[in-house]
Design an enzyme around this catalytic site. Structure first.
Site, PDB file in Angstrom:
ATOM      1  N   ARG A  66       0.817  -1.220   0.000  1.00 49.22           N
ATOM      2  CA  ARG A  66       0.000   0.000   0.000  1.00 49.22           C
ATOM      3  C   ARG A  66       0.848   1.266   0.000  1.00 49.22           C
ATOM      4  O   ARG A  66       0.524   2.254  -0.659  1.00 49.22           O
ATOM      5  CB  ARG A  66      -0.865  -0.026   1.270  1.00 49.22           C
ATOM      6  CG  ARG A  66      -2.203   0.584   1.083  1.00 49.22           C
ATOM      7  CD  ARG A  66      -3.015   0.472   2.359  1.00 49.22           C
ATOM      8  NE  ARG A  66      -3.145   1.763   3.025  1.00 49.22           N
ATOM      9  CZ  ARG A  66      -3.896   2.763   2.577  1.00 49.22           C
ATOM     10  NH1 ARG A  66      -4.588   2.628   1.475  1.00 49.22           N
ATOM     11  NH2 ARG A  66      -3.965   3.907   3.223  1.00 49.22           N
ATOM     12  N   ARG A  95     -10.635   4.708  -2.381  1.00 49.78           N
ATOM     13  CA  ARG A  95      -9.489   4.278  -1.573  1.00 49.78           C
ATOM     14  C   ARG A  95      -9.014   5.401  -0.671  1.00 49.78           C
ATOM     15  O   ARG A  95      -9.164   6.568  -1.008  1.00 49.78           O
ATOM     16  CB  ARG A  95      -8.340   3.843  -2.479  1.00 49.78           C
ATOM     17  CG  ARG A  95      -8.660   2.583  -3.198  1.00 49.78           C
ATOM     18  CD  ARG A  95      -7.498   2.041  -3.968  1.00 49.78           C
ATOM     19  NE  ARG A  95      -7.958   0.914  -4.744  1.00 49.78           N
ATOM     20  CZ  ARG A  95      -8.011  -0.342  -4.302  1.00 49.78           C
ATOM     21  NH1 ARG A  95      -7.575  -0.623  -3.091  1.00 49.78           N
ATOM     22  NH2 ARG A  95      -8.478  -1.306  -5.062  1.00 49.78           N
ATOM     23  N   LEU A 143      -6.247   7.717   1.068  1.00 48.79           N
ATOM     24  CA  LEU A 143      -4.952   8.276   0.668  1.00 48.79           C
ATOM     25  C   LEU A 143      -4.048   8.371   1.891  1.00 48.79           C
ATOM     26  O   LEU A 143      -4.498   8.769   2.976  1.00 48.79           O
ATOM     27  CB  LEU A 143      -5.157   9.665   0.073  1.00 48.79           C
ATOM     28  CG  LEU A 143      -6.036   9.685  -1.176  1.00 48.79           C
ATOM     29  CD1 LEU A 143      -6.380  11.110  -1.544  1.00 48.79           C
ATOM     30  CD2 LEU A 143      -5.330   8.990  -2.332  1.00 48.79           C
ATOM     31  N   ASN A 177     -13.076  15.994  -1.574  1.00 46.08           N
ATOM     32  CA  ASN A 177     -13.813  14.751  -1.826  1.00 46.08           C
ATOM     33  C   ASN A 177     -15.307  15.036  -1.882  1.00 46.08           C
ATOM     34  O   ASN A 177     -15.790  15.962  -1.230  1.00 46.08           O
ATOM     35  CB  ASN A 177     -13.530  13.774  -0.678  1.00 46.08           C
ATOM     36  CG  ASN A 177     -14.244  12.446  -0.853  1.00 46.08           C
ATOM     37  OD1 ASN A 177     -14.282  11.867  -1.953  1.00 46.08           O
ATOM     38  ND2 ASN A 177     -14.840  11.938   0.214  1.00 46.08           N
ATOM     39  N   THR A 178     -16.027  14.225  -2.654  1.00 49.59           N
ATOM     40  CA  THR A 178     -17.481  14.272  -2.585  1.00 49.59           C
ATOM     41  C   THR A 178     -17.983  12.981  -1.951  1.00 49.59           C
ATOM     42  O   THR A 178     -17.511  11.896  -2.273  1.00 49.59           O
ATOM     43  CB  THR A 178     -18.119  14.514  -3.972  1.00 49.59           C
ATOM     44  OG1 THR A 178     -19.541  14.433  -3.824  1.00 49.59           O
ATOM     45  CG2 THR A 178     -17.675  13.500  -5.005  1.00 49.59           C
ATOM     46  N   HIS A 179     -18.933  13.143  -1.021  1.00 45.36           N
ATOM     47  CA  HIS A 179     -19.428  11.988  -0.256  1.00 45.36           C
ATOM     48  C   HIS A 179     -20.961  11.984  -0.307  1.00 45.36           C
ATOM     49  O   HIS A 179     -21.581  13.035  -0.098  1.00 45.36           O
ATOM     50  CB  HIS A 179     -18.941  12.084   1.201  1.00 45.36           C
ATOM     51  CG  HIS A 179     -19.415  10.946   2.027  1.00 45.36           C
ATOM     52  ND1 HIS A 179     -18.876   9.675   1.929  1.00 45.36           N
ATOM     53  CD2 HIS A 179     -20.415  10.852   2.947  1.00 45.36           C
ATOM     54  CE1 HIS A 179     -19.501   8.861   2.759  1.00 45.36           C
ATOM     55  NE2 HIS A 179     -20.440   9.546   3.389  1.00 45.36           N
ATOM     56  N   GLY A 199      -8.393  11.286   8.139  1.00 46.93           N
ATOM     57  CA  GLY A 199      -9.460  10.405   8.611  1.00 46.93           C
ATOM     58  C   GLY A 199     -10.334   9.944   7.448  1.00 46.93           C
ATOM     59  O   GLY A 199     -10.078  10.293   6.293  1.00 46.93           O
ATOM     60  N   ASP A 213     -13.499  10.532   5.666  1.00 53.93           N
ATOM     61  CA  ASP A 213     -14.587  11.504   5.460  1.00 53.93           C
ATOM     62  C   ASP A 213     -14.758  12.457   6.646  1.00 53.93           C
ATOM     63  O   ASP A 213     -15.880  12.830   7.000  1.00 53.93           O
ATOM     64  CB  ASP A 213     -15.920  10.770   5.170  1.00 53.93           C
ATOM     65  CG  ASP A 213     -15.830   9.883   3.943  1.00 53.93           C
ATOM     66  OD1 ASP A 213     -15.142  10.260   2.987  1.00 53.93           O
ATOM     67  OD2 ASP A 213     -16.449   8.804   3.944  1.00 53.93           O
TER      68      ASP A 213
HETATM   69  C1  GRF Z   1     -20.706   9.063  -5.781  1.00 52.80           C
HETATM   70  O1  GRF Z   1     -21.962   9.067  -5.164  1.00 52.80           O
HETATM   71  C2  GRF Z   1     -19.601   9.232  -4.780  1.00 52.80           C
HETATM   72  O2  GRF Z   1     -19.866  10.151  -3.785  1.00 52.80           O
HETATM   73  C3  GRF Z   1     -19.581   7.832  -4.226  1.00 52.80           C
HETATM   74  O3  GRF Z   1     -19.629   7.013  -5.357  1.00 52.80           O
HETATM   75  C4  GRF Z   1     -20.368   7.682  -6.361  1.00 52.80           C
HETATM   76  C5  GRF Z   1     -19.510   7.769  -7.592  1.00 52.80           C
HETATM   77  O4  GRF Z   1     -20.273   8.047  -8.696  1.00 52.80           O
HETATM   78  N1  GRF Z   1     -18.491   7.595  -3.333  1.00 52.80           N
HETATM   79  P1  GRF Z   1     -19.636   8.319 -10.136  1.00 52.80           P
HETATM   80  O5  GRF Z   1     -18.558   7.294 -10.386  1.00 52.80           O
HETATM   81  O6  GRF Z   1     -19.105   9.721 -10.136  1.00 52.80           O
HETATM   82  O7  GRF Z   1     -20.800   8.150 -11.084  1.00 52.80           O
END
Ligand code: GRF
Length: 197
Positions: free
Chosen positions: A61, A87, A89, A103-105, A139, A141
Site C-alpha cells: 500500500r 481508496r 490516501l 472529496n465528494t461523499h 481520517g 470523510d
Molecule cells: C458518488 O456518489 C460518490 O460520492 C460515491 O460514489 C459515487 C460515484 O459516482 N463515493 P460516479 O462514479 O461519479 O458516477
C-alpha cells in the site's frame, strides 16, 4: 485534476463544465485505481490525459501511495478532486497537496462516513440525507466541510433509488463548488473551510 474509481458521472459533470472559460477550472488529468473504470473512457472522449495506478501493480500500500502521489504530481494540479475514488490516501499523499484535496461523499457528514454512506443512512431511517463536498484529511470523510446539499428519503426508496437521487444533487454541488473554489480560492483554518475568504 480528478481521481475516480467508478462510472464517473461526477467526472462527466465536471468535464461538461470545464470547456467554458468562465467556469474557471479545467480537468487537467484523470487518475484511476481501476483499469476498467468508466471514468477513464470519459477522460479519453474528452481528450483529457488519464493514468491507471492500480494497487495490484505495486508491492504494498505504501508503494502504491507513492506511485499515486507521483502520478498526480506530474499534472501540477491546483486542486485534486476525489469523485468516487474508493481508496484511502496516505498522509504522504495529502502532504503534497495541503488543503487542496477535495472529496465528494453521498451523505450529510459527519453522519454516515465510509464506503456505504447511502446504505447506512437508509438503514438508520433518516428522512433527509444528502451529499457533502469536503477537504480531505487523514481520517475517513472527516475533513472540513465546504458545501452540502440535502436530499429527502422517500417512502419505498432502496439504496439504488436513493443513491441515484443523491447523485443528481451531488453532481450540481460538486460542479458549483469546484468552480467557486477555483475562481475564488479556499481557506482552511481548523474545521472551517471558506471559499473566497
Ligand atoms: C458518488 O456518489 C460518490 O460520492 C460515491 O460514489 C459515487 C460515484 O459516482 N463515493 P460516479 O462514479 O461519479 O458516477
Amino acid at each position: 485534476m480528478v481521481l475516480a474509481s467508478g462510472g464517473g458521472s461526477n467526472l462527466a459533470a465536471l468535464l461538461a463544465a470545464h470547456d467554458d472559460p468562465s467556469y474557471g477550472a479545467r480537468v487537467v488529468g484523470v487518475v484511476s485505481d481501476k483499469p476498467g473504470a468508466g471514468a477513464l473512457e470519459l477522460a479519453r472522449q474528452a481528450g483529457v490525459p488519464s493514468v491507471v495506478v492500480a494497487p495490484g501493480d505495486f508491492e504494498d500500500r505504501a508503494a502504491w501511495n507513492l506511485g499515486l502521489t507521483d502520478a498526480v504530481a506530474v499534472f501540477q494540479p491546483a486542486y485534486v478532486v476525489l469523485a468516487g475514488f474508493m481508496r484511502l490516501l496516505a498522509p504522504t499523499f495529502l502532504e503534497q497537496f495541503p488543503g487542496r484535496v477535495v472529496n465528494t461523499h453521498p451523505a450529510l457528514l459527519p453522519s454516515f462516513p465510509g464506503a456505504h454512506g447511502v446504505r447506512d443512512a437508509l438503514a438508520y431511517g433518516v428522512k433527509v440525507t444528502g451529499c457533502t463536498v469536503h477537504v480531505v484529511d487523514d481520517g475517513v470523510d472527516t475533513g472540513p466541510i465546504i458545501a452540502q446539499a440535502a436530499v429527502p428519503v422517500l417512502d419505498g426508496d432502496d439504496e439504488a433509488s436513493l443513491h441515484e437521487r443523491i447523485k443528481v444533487a451531488e453532481r450540481s454541488l460538486l460542479v458549483e463548488t469546484v468552480g467557486r473554489v477555483a475562481r475564488e480560492g479556499l481557506l482552511v483554518e481548523g474545521r472551517q473551510a471558506v471559499i473566497g475568504a
